[in-house]
Each structure stands twice: as C-alpha cells, then as structure tokens.
Design a protein around this motif. Structure first.
Motif, PDB file in Angstrom:
ATOM      1  N   LEU A  40     -40.247  47.641  35.213  1.00  0.00           N
ATOM      2  CA  LEU A  40     -39.779  47.753  33.840  1.00  0.00           C
ATOM      3  C   LEU A  40     -38.997  46.519  33.402  1.00  0.00           C
ATOM      4  O   LEU A  40     -38.822  46.260  32.208  1.00  0.00           O
ATOM      5  N   TYR A  41     -38.503  45.716  34.369  1.00  0.00           N
ATOM      6  CA  TYR A  41     -37.757  44.505  34.045  1.00  0.00           C
ATOM      7  C   TYR A  41     -38.646  43.274  33.890  1.00  0.00           C
ATOM      8  O   TYR A  41     -38.186  42.237  33.414  1.00  0.00           O
ATOM      9  N   GLN A  42     -39.912  43.364  34.307  1.00  0.00           N
ATOM     10  CA  GLN A  42     -40.725  42.160  34.371  1.00  0.00           C
ATOM     11  C   GLN A  42     -40.929  41.471  33.022  1.00  0.00           C
ATOM     12  O   GLN A  42     -40.796  40.236  32.943  1.00  0.00           O
ATOM     13  N   PRO A  43     -41.229  42.192  31.922  1.00  0.00           N
ATOM     14  CA  PRO A  43     -41.380  41.478  30.642  1.00  0.00           C
ATOM     15  C   PRO A  43     -40.104  40.749  30.221  1.00  0.00           C
ATOM     16  O   PRO A  43     -40.155  39.598  29.777  1.00  0.00           O
ATOM     17  N   LEU A  44     -38.962  41.421  30.380  1.00  0.00           N
ATOM     18  CA  LEU A  44     -37.693  40.789  30.017  1.00  0.00           C
ATOM     19  C   LEU A  44     -37.366  39.640  30.961  1.00  0.00           C
ATOM     20  O   LEU A  44     -36.813  38.615  30.550  1.00  0.00           O
ATOM     21  N   ARG A  45     -37.733  39.797  32.221  1.00  0.00           N
ATOM     22  CA  ARG A  45     -37.504  38.723  33.196  1.00  0.00           C
ATOM     23  C   ARG A  45     -38.210  37.451  32.752  1.00  0.00           C
ATOM     24  O   ARG A  45     -37.624  36.360  32.771  1.00  0.00           O
ATOM     25  N   HIS A  46     -39.461  37.570  32.355  1.00  0.00           N
ATOM     26  CA  HIS A  46     -40.210  36.389  31.932  1.00  0.00           C
ATOM     27  C   HIS A  46     -39.597  35.771  30.682  1.00  0.00           C
ATOM     28  O   HIS A  46     -39.528  34.544  30.556  1.00  0.00           O
ATOM     29  N   ALA A  47     -39.127  36.620  29.779  1.00  0.00           N
ATOM     30  CA  ALA A  47     -38.518  36.109  28.548  1.00  0.00           C
ATOM     31  C   ALA A  47     -37.213  35.377  28.839  1.00  0.00           C
ATOM     32  O   ALA A  47     -36.957  34.287  28.311  1.00  0.00           O
ATOM     33  N   ALA A  68     -32.723  48.862  41.310  1.00  0.00           N
ATOM     34  CA  ALA A  68     -33.447  48.962  42.578  1.00  0.00           C
ATOM     35  C   ALA A  68     -32.609  49.651  43.639  1.00  0.00           C
ATOM     36  O   ALA A  68     -33.136  50.394  44.479  1.00  0.00           O
ATOM     37  N   ALA A  69     -31.289  49.426  43.622  1.00  0.00           N
ATOM     38  CA  ALA A  69     -30.408  50.039  44.621  1.00  0.00           C
ATOM     39  C   ALA A  69     -30.460  51.561  44.546  1.00  0.00           C
ATOM     40  O   ALA A  69     -30.345  52.248  45.580  1.00  0.00           O
TER      41      ALA A  69
END
Length: 213
Positions: A40-47, A68-69
């Motif tokens: 769920l974080y991947q799109p924001l991570r790329h941005a 993740a923890a």
C-alpha cells in the motif's frame, strides 16, 4: 518450524546480497518473508523518492516500517518465524548519513530481530551493482556518495558481521545459519533495537543535491 519463532533481518549497503539472501534465508528457516515497505506504500514511495526532502522520505519509510512491524508481530504471535530485508536500522542509518535532522525514539515494544550486517569488498559490490537490470534511483546515487557515513551510523545497532565477498549465495547462507546468535558484532551497541530508545540526533551536514526545508 522452531519451538520459538525467529525474527531475522538482513542489513547492509546495496549490492551486498540482501535481496538475494532474504528469500533464501526465509526458505531455510521455513519463515515468512515480510516486505518492510508494504504494497500500500509503494505508489507513495515512488512519488516521495522523486522529491528531494530527506526528512519527508525518512518519515515515509518509518511509517512503512511501523506498519510492517504490526504484521511481523502477528506472525510471531502465531508461532511463525519471520525474515525481512532491512528494518529500522537501515532507515535510520541511511537517512542520518544523508543529513536527516529528525530526532527519532523507537518504542520498546517493537519486534526485535537478530540482525546480519552483510558487507562486501567495494570493487565486487560495484561490479554487482553494474550487473543489475534495475537502474538505481537518485537516492541510490546519493547513498553511494555517503557509504562511509552509512556504515558509521550502522555501528549504533547490534549486528552480526557477514562478509559476502567472493562467496556464493549458498556459502553466505551457510555462514548465516552457522552464526552464533547469542552474541552481536563486537563493535556494535549490545542493546537490541527497541530495547532502549535509539535517538537520531541532529546532523548538520547536507548532502549535495538535497534540500533543507
């Protein structure tokens, strides 16, 4: 599956073998391989990775790690062992090396891994990076200019030193599996991550190409 579930993390610079070894270690341990940047974080991570604010990037990765923890703790509570490719140590060490000025205190109740610090001769590490199909990001390039500072920051965390230079993945796996996990790297802080607050103090320097808010 062991009587007591294991939680193990692989740390180190790019090209030291983390992404290769993580699934191999998980398979050997019959463990769950958990992504520390959930999908769920991947799109924001790329941005965020396209931006230049190191504190914003650090906060995103910290949020992903705390999410993740929760998953990691769920697996451990269910009796399943867990392996991750990097944990809070990488986030804190990397962003500190890049000039992050945020003070961070990790809560005591975080799942605490046995951590293996993968290292590699720099000539071989650069050769590995050159052979990758995936191009490095701008942040990857910045980290390559600060590898000594990343390594220095890693020293605050208890980790077992594993040299991957000249070793095949199977050989590295055997080294990890044979490691005495009762002791940490002799030059590391002997307290595990989460056992006491880890503070990220102010770092006055600013890496070229980054922008202070």
């Amino acid at each position: 599956m062991p009587d007591h579930p294991r939680f193990e993390s692989l740390e180190g610079l790019r090209g030291t073998g983390k992404s290769t070894m993580a699934p191999m270690l998980a398979a050997a341990r019959q463990a769950v391989l958990v992504a520390t940047v959930p999908s769920l974080y991947q799109p924001l991570r790329h941005a965020v990775d396209e931006r230049t604010n190191v504190e914003a990037r650090m906060c995103l990765y910290l949020s992903a790690l705390f999410t993740a923890a929760e998953e990691i703790q769920h697996h451990l509570d269910a009796g399943a062992s867990v392996v991750v490719e990097s944990y809070f140590a990488r986030c804190l060490a990397t962003h500190r090396a890049l000039g992050a000025r945020l003070g961070v205190t990790l809560p005591n109740l975080l799942p605490t891994p046995v951590t293996y610090h993968l290292v590699c001769d720099d000539v071989e590490r650069q050769h590995r990076l050159a052979g990758r199909n995936k191009p490095g990001s701008r942040w990857d390039a910045l980290i390559e200019t600060a590898t000594d500072r990343v390594t220095d920051a890693y020293a605050a965390f208890p980790m077992h030193h594993v040299d991957t230079t000249g070793r095949s993945p199977d050989e590295v796996l055997r080294v990890i599996m044979d490691t005495d996990t009762q002791g940490a790297h002799p030059h590391a802080d002997t307290e595990p991550v989460g056992a006491h607050p880890h503070l990220l103090p102010a770092v006055p320097r600013c890496v070229a190409g980054t922008r202070r808010p």
